[in-house]
Design a protein around this motif. Structure first.
Motif, PDB file in Angstrom:
ATOM      1  N   MET A   1       4.879  -6.765  -3.809  1.00  0.00           N
ATOM      2  CA  MET A   1       4.850  -7.574  -2.588  1.00  0.00           C
ATOM      3  C   MET A   1       4.752  -7.045  -1.900  1.00  0.00           C
ATOM      4  N   CYS A   2       4.310  -7.800  -0.483  1.00  0.00           N
ATOM      5  CA  CYS A   2       4.473  -7.068   0.786  1.00  0.00           C
ATOM      6  C   CYS A   2       4.370  -9.006   1.046  1.00  0.00           C
ATOM      7  N   ARG A  49       6.835  -4.535   4.517  1.00  0.00           N
ATOM      8  CA  ARG A  49       6.000  -3.754   3.326  1.00  0.00           C
ATOM      9  C   ARG A  49       6.722  -3.294   1.906  1.00  0.00           C
ATOM     10  N   ALA A  51       6.148  -0.290  -0.136  1.00  0.00           N
ATOM     11  CA  ALA A  51       5.465   0.276  -0.330  1.00  0.00           C
ATOM     12  C   ALA A  51       5.310   0.998  -1.272  1.00  0.00           C
ATOM     13  N   ILE A  52       3.814   1.043  -2.044  1.00  0.00           N
ATOM     14  CA  ILE A  52       3.543   1.241  -3.526  1.00  0.00           C
ATOM     15  C   ILE A  52       2.655   3.068  -2.984  1.00  0.00           C
ATOM     16  N   VAL A  53       1.682   3.248  -2.642  1.00  0.00           N
ATOM     17  CA  VAL A  53       1.430   3.918  -2.025  1.00  0.00           C
ATOM     18  C   VAL A  53       1.705   4.161  -0.974  1.00  0.00           C
ATOM     19  N   GLY A  58       1.219   4.709   5.506  1.00  0.00           N
ATOM     20  CA  GLY A  58       0.818   3.540   5.135  1.00  0.00           C
ATOM     21  C   GLY A  58       0.892   2.746   5.299  1.00  0.00           C
ATOM     22  N   GLN A  60       1.470  -0.807   8.116  1.00  0.00           N
ATOM     23  CA  GLN A  60       0.375  -1.928   8.744  1.00  0.00           C
ATOM     24  C   GLN A  60       1.229  -2.570  10.294  1.00  0.00           C
ATOM     25  N   TYR A  74      -2.789  -5.916   4.956  1.00  0.00           N
ATOM     26  CA  TYR A  74      -3.320  -7.550   3.718  1.00  0.00           C
ATOM     27  C   TYR A  74      -2.089  -6.734   2.868  1.00  0.00           C
ATOM     28  N   ASN A  75      -1.539  -7.397   1.386  1.00  0.00           N
ATOM     29  CA  ASN A  75      -0.808  -7.127   0.275  1.00  0.00           C
ATOM     30  C   ASN A  75      -1.800  -7.063  -0.615  1.00  0.00           C
ATOM     31  N   GLY A  76      -1.697  -5.686  -1.693  1.00  0.00           N
ATOM     32  CA  GLY A  76      -1.801  -5.805  -3.037  1.00  0.00           C
ATOM     33  C   GLY A  76      -2.919  -4.550  -3.034  1.00  0.00           C
TER      34      GLY A  76
HETATM   35  N1  LIG Z   1       3.015  -4.586  -2.015  1.00  0.00           N
HETATM   36  C1  LIG Z   1       1.347  -3.956  -1.494  1.00  0.00           C
HETATM   37  O1  LIG Z   1       1.316  -4.714  -1.165  1.00  0.00           O
HETATM   38  C2  LIG Z   1       1.649  -2.742  -1.172  1.00  0.00           C
HETATM   39  C3  LIG Z   1       0.464  -2.498   0.564  1.00  0.00           C
HETATM   40  C4  LIG Z   1      -0.293  -1.470   0.078  1.00  0.00           C
HETATM   41  N2  LIG Z   1      -0.496  -0.911  -1.540  1.00  0.00           N
HETATM   42  C5  LIG Z   1       0.382  -0.164   0.141  1.00  0.00           C
HETATM   43  O2  LIG Z   1       0.994   0.584  -1.079  1.00  0.00           O
HETATM   44  O3  LIG Z   1       1.163   0.441   1.264  1.00  0.00           O
END
Ligand SMILES: NC(=O)CC[C@H](N)C(=O)O
Length: 346
Positions: A1-2, A49, A51-53, A58, A60, A74-76
């Motif tokens: 999520m975000c 956030r 954080a996935i990558v 990264g 926002q 964005y979320n995704g």
């Molecule tokens: N959880 C998310 O939506 C992560 C957003 C984005 N892919 C990141 O890694 O920051």
């Protein structure tokens, strides 16, 4: 999520509106940021956030040197972001998957940008140079997005409806909060006072059509024909690819497991690919149910069978008493020969 949140054309001072952004704080435990838009004092972004990558760069709303007029929230996850970067030879500033949207938007415009994305997403893109706001959401609506627009052009957007319910605006009647349509993007013109006007709402993809990004996909070509063997092979190829592309996450990956056919197949494929990709951590599966419910019994069986050990071997158990009615069981297993069982009881 975000958690994403934004307002455009707020009549109220944005610093009081942004208390609403905190209502989706649970969606992003790693960091949050609230930032108003330079030059458009009635516009503001909020972001929470997970954080996935690219943990480091990264954050926002994302802004990069090459496009200082773009603000992106964005979320995704965009599974094909590296592929698109290489395909179109973009020079990216971060490793964050969402950055690819800025380059695609600049090169191709919003319609082609959205249709080239292989992923799950809900986004808000602000282009201050062209005075436009764009919203968009993936084909199946995996990632949530809600919006609210008043007749006089105050736009508010959030991952969850609750981030929009207490916003104040100048009109007497409360503005409707509606889910954003999956597979669509919407274009708003932005006025100097931050108010907007919707000028385009368009579907960029529907699930019965081949997606535009398919021509660049690395998944092996599917055989044509409807005989049983061809169909089975094609399903296997697509299914395995669906799991593989999700391994892009730099976070530890786990699996929600009910012990039924679908989730067990995902878990089994993940175990297989984790070996190939040499993931350096034990995979975890998460199940929820009351003690000894069918789901828990089945998922326990599947977990142990995937870990290739019998439940009695090498098993540890933790119990936290938190609540009488619900039990959350977490199993984790490491390949090839270690197994832990954690059992969290609410
Ligand atoms: N959880 C998310 O939506 C992560 C957003 C984005 N892919 C990141 O890694 O920051």
């Amino acid at each position: 999520m975000c958690g994403i949140w934004a307002v455009f054309g707020s009549d109220e001072c944005v610093s009081s509106q942004c208390a609403s952004a905190m209502k989706v704080a649970h969606r992003g435990p790693d960091a949050f940021r609230i930032e108003n838009v330079n030059g458009f004092t009635n516009c503001c972004f909020g972001f929470h956030r997970l954080a996935i990558v690219d943990q480091l760069y990264g954050m926002q709303p994302l802004r990069i040197k090459k496009f200082p007029f773009l603000w992106f929230c964005y979320n995704g996850e965009i599974y094909n972001h590296r592929l698109l970067r290489d395909q179109f030879q973009f020079e990216t500033q971060t490793e964050m998957d969402g950055e690819i949207l800025l380059h695609l938007y600049d090169r191709f415009g919003i319609q082609k940008m959205a249709s080239l994305l292989d992923g799950v997403f809900a986004f808000i893109l602000l282009d201050t140079a062209n005075r436009k706001v764009f919203l968009g959401r993936d084909t199946y609506g995996v990632r949530p997005l809600f919006k609210s627009v008043t007749d006089d052009g105050f736009l508010a957007v959030c991952s969850e409806a609750k981030g929009l319910t207490d916003l104040s605006h100048a009109l007497d009647t409360p503005a409707k909060i509606v889910p954003f349509l999956p597979g669509h993007f919407e274009v708003f013109e932005l006025k100097q006072n931050g108010k907007v006007q919707s000028v385009q709402m368009e579907q960029f993809h529907c699930c019965t059509k081949e997606p535009a990004h398919a021509i660049y996909d690395t998944v092996e070509r599917l055989s044509t024909g409807f005989d049983m063997e061809t169909v089975k092979t094609n399903i296997r190829t697509l299914f395995e690819n669906a799991v593989r592309k999700r391994l892009m996450a730099q976070r530890r990956i786990g699996c929600l497991l009910s012990g039924g056919l679908d989730s067990s197949l995902v878990a089994a494929t993940l175990v297989k690919l984790a070996k190939v990709e040499k993931l350096p951590y034990p995979l975890q599966t998460f199940s929820i149910g009351s003690e000894d419910s069918p789901d828990i019994i089945a998922s326990r069986k599947v977990s142990f069978s995937l870990a290739n050990v019998s439940p009695s071997e090498k098993q540890t158990k933790l119990t936290y008493k938190l609540n009488r009615n619900v039990s959350l069981h977490i199993f984790s297993f490491i390949l090839p020969d270690r197994c832990h069982l954690c059992h969290l009881k609410f």
